[in-house]
Design a protein around this motif. Sequence first.
Motif, mmCIF file in Angstrom:
data_model
loop_
_atom_site.group_PDB
_atom_site.id
_atom_site.type_symbol
_atom_site.label_atom_id
_atom_site.label_comp_id
_atom_site.label_asym_id
_atom_site.label_seq_id
_atom_site.Cartn_x
_atom_site.Cartn_y
_atom_site.Cartn_z
ATOM 1 N N PHE A 439 -4.395 0.548 0.723
ATOM 2 C CA PHE A 439 -5.503 0.521 1.289
ATOM 3 C C PHE A 439 -6.668 0.201 -0.369
ATOM 4 C CE2 PHE A 439 -4.105 4.884 3.527
ATOM 5 C CZ PHE A 439 -3.134 4.688 4.723
ATOM 6 N N SER A 440 -5.654 0.406 -1.706
ATOM 7 C CA SER A 440 -6.700 -0.392 -1.995
ATOM 8 C C SER A 440 -6.880 -1.731 -2.145
ATOM 9 C CB SER A 440 -6.040 -0.447 -4.047
ATOM 10 O OG SER A 440 -5.096 -1.583 -3.579
ATOM 11 N N ILE A 441 -8.665 -1.463 -3.175
ATOM 12 C CA ILE A 441 -9.097 -3.058 -2.997
ATOM 13 C C ILE A 441 -8.496 -4.687 -2.784
ATOM 14 C CG2 ILE A 441 -11.153 -4.157 -3.415
ATOM 15 C CD1 ILE A 441 -12.403 -1.793 -3.154
ATOM 16 N N ASP A 442 -7.954 -4.375 -4.055
ATOM 17 C CA ASP A 442 -7.404 -5.843 -5.292
ATOM 18 C C ASP A 442 -6.116 -6.042 -4.250
ATOM 19 O OD1 ASP A 442 -5.968 -3.189 -6.238
ATOM 20 O OD2 ASP A 442 -6.458 -4.398 -7.940
ATOM 21 N N ARG A 443 -4.814 -4.891 -3.447
ATOM 22 C CA ARG A 443 -4.359 -4.453 -3.165
ATOM 23 C C ARG A 443 -2.864 -4.307 -4.095
ATOM 24 N NH1 ARG A 443 -7.150 -3.444 0.259
ATOM 25 N NH2 ARG A 443 -7.617 -4.523 1.878
ATOM 26 N N CYS A 444 -2.804 -3.408 -5.207
ATOM 27 C CA CYS A 444 -2.519 -3.576 -6.132
ATOM 28 C C CYS A 444 -1.314 -3.106 -6.473
ATOM 29 C CB CYS A 444 -3.034 -2.634 -7.025
ATOM 30 S SG CYS A 444 -3.019 -0.876 -6.771
ATOM 31 N N LEU A 445 -0.152 -2.722 -5.333
ATOM 32 C CA LEU A 445 0.713 -2.574 -5.183
ATOM 33 C C LEU A 445 1.933 -3.311 -4.812
ATOM 34 C CD1 LEU A 445 1.018 1.514 -3.825
ATOM 35 C CD2 LEU A 445 0.793 0.184 -6.104
ATOM 36 N N ARG A 446 1.287 -5.225 -4.470
ATOM 37 C CA ARG A 446 2.585 -5.476 -3.359
ATOM 38 C C ARG A 446 4.255 -6.267 -4.383
ATOM 39 N NH1 ARG A 446 0.844 -8.853 1.114
ATOM 40 N NH2 ARG A 446 -1.507 -8.248 -0.192
ATOM 41 N N GLY A 447 3.123 -5.698 -5.213
ATOM 42 C CA GLY A 447 4.363 -6.808 -6.609
ATOM 43 C C GLY A 447 5.076 -5.568 -6.794
ATOM 44 N N SER A 448 4.134 -3.744 -6.316
ATOM 45 C CA SER A 448 5.404 -2.893 -6.980
ATOM 46 C C SER A 448 5.990 -2.903 -5.701
ATOM 47 C CB SER A 448 4.898 -2.115 -7.028
ATOM 48 O OG SER A 448 3.834 -2.211 -8.299
ATOM 49 N N ALA A 449 5.692 -3.051 -4.581
ATOM 50 C CA ALA A 449 7.218 -2.754 -3.585
ATOM 51 C C ALA A 449 8.175 -4.107 -3.097
ATOM 52 C CB ALA A 449 5.863 -2.836 -2.053
ATOM 53 N N THR A 450 7.743 -5.082 -4.731
ATOM 54 C CA THR A 450 8.969 -6.349 -4.211
ATOM 55 C C THR A 450 10.998 -5.680 -4.348
ATOM 56 O OG1 THR A 450 7.538 -7.699 -4.263
ATOM 57 C CG2 THR A 450 9.599 -8.318 -4.670
ATOM 58 N N GLY A 451 10.810 -5.675 -3.536
ATOM 59 C CA GLY A 451 12.980 -5.429 -3.601
ATOM 60 C C GLY A 451 13.110 -4.755 -2.749
ATOM 61 N N TRP A 452 12.673 -3.736 -2.230
ATOM 62 C CA TRP A 452 13.414 -2.313 -0.760
ATOM 63 C C TRP A 452 12.542 -2.913 0.344
ATOM 64 C CZ3 TRP A 452 9.832 -0.915 -6.048
ATOM 65 C CH2 TRP A 452 11.129 -0.213 -6.757
#
Length: 506
Positions: A439-452
């Motif tokens: 829900f973060s404004i900058d969608r900061c987890l987008r890259g962190s979720a890559t690979g799963w």
Amino acid sequence: MHDVVIVGAGPVGLFLACELGLAGCSVLVLEREPEPHSPFKAKPLGMRGLSAASVEAFYRRGMLHQVLTASGVPDVPDADDAADEPSPSRHGGHFAGMVLDPAKVDVAALPYRLPSPAQHGMLTYLGSLEAVLAEQASTLGVEIKRGVTVSTIVQNDEAVVAGAGADEYAARWVVGCDGGRSAVRGLAGFEFVGTEPQFTGYTVHATVADPEKLRPGFNLTPTGMYLQPPNAGHIGMMDFDGGAFDRSRPPTLDHLQAVLRRVSGTGVTLSEVHLVSTFTDRAMQTTTYRQGRVLLAGDAAHIHSPLGGQGLNTGIGDAMNLGWKLAATVHGYAPDGLLDTYTSERHPIAEKVLDWSRAQVAAMRPDPHAQAIQGVIRDLIGTRDGATYVFGKVSGSSIRYDLGSEHPLVGRSAPDLRLEDGTRLGDLMRDGRGVALDFSIDRCLRGSATGWESRMRYVAGPARNDLGLGAVLVRPDGVVAWAGDRAPDREAFEQAAGRWFGRPEL
């Protein structure tokens, strides 16, 4: 060779089969009974209560509508978008036969509870539930063999063989979901410990000549307990004989009438008995839920009295918890120790259920001490705090796994968070993957979720009811694995993802 052989085609075994089938595992279910139909699974004796937690499990797998339809329950209307909090439960439940007033349940005090199509418990029938699950399992490619009695279990480091006469069924894993008298439990050498029974219970379908002599609902008396549900001729009884009569001899009409007269204090007459089953409050649990490549779930792992309807619901919780962990192990991406968390998370839950059952039995004994306790409990559950506490126990909403986090949401069943486009968390969980909501404004987890991606769905965007969270990671069983504030910590998210979903794919 199958990935998993499940012994027992009851609701727990079939739910687990659906979980494994959804994850792409090769699954065979072996059932002792040759036919799925039984009068003991139909109305009235087959009636069972599904807690809100169990209803939520069916909702998250897209089966709630089918369960409601098969159970003759009207479909649940969508929760009101404008509601600030969910409505009180329609069924408060009971403790030791002392019924809660749903209006006294403080819903706002239940942690992180949001409006949802699955916020209430419901009544169903075993036969109806099993039919829905069997159809779903078949759709997912699960094979079900009936009329197979498992008599041997032989395992090594690589596989398990379940023997049934001249037939052998090999698998990488075997799960015993074969009930309170589990053959798998004994054959695999599980230790089963607990307490002996206080009473013999009876569930009877009979023609009553003078039903007006019996009061409806739960009735605690100086000589026992009886229950008269709305279904005509359906009677429950508890006779505190130390469990002596259970399965010791056939319950005749004369015996049942004598017990009913004694526990009700009336001269009621049974003119005909159609069906009867007996049970006790024996409370036993295996010391572990895994022995090598053999696991247990449901009544095979823990038994207790049916007071409060906790048995079926605890078993469904077992299946929901085990399914994704076993599938990850089968597919080879499970992090170290993941399968062991099945025992470490679920064993304490059942242990508390057994104690909850024992406490109810102690309060129902036909003696002055128990009757004094009943008075105290009635006073307590008549208060808002007392009613809310008991409801939290019987609904499953108070369950929380210790996942090593201080965040109050982690370890709990995720609230049904809803995105701006109307999509609910429950809708996102139908494929059995975990869900990362950002829900973060900058969608900061987008890259962190890559690979799963094959194990976890990443969804970004604002929510209608984000509860002040910046992001949340939900396991496939609906349990919150990690929660972040408005500026989520990417490193903490990645550590949580790795802990539950293994290494990311290259």
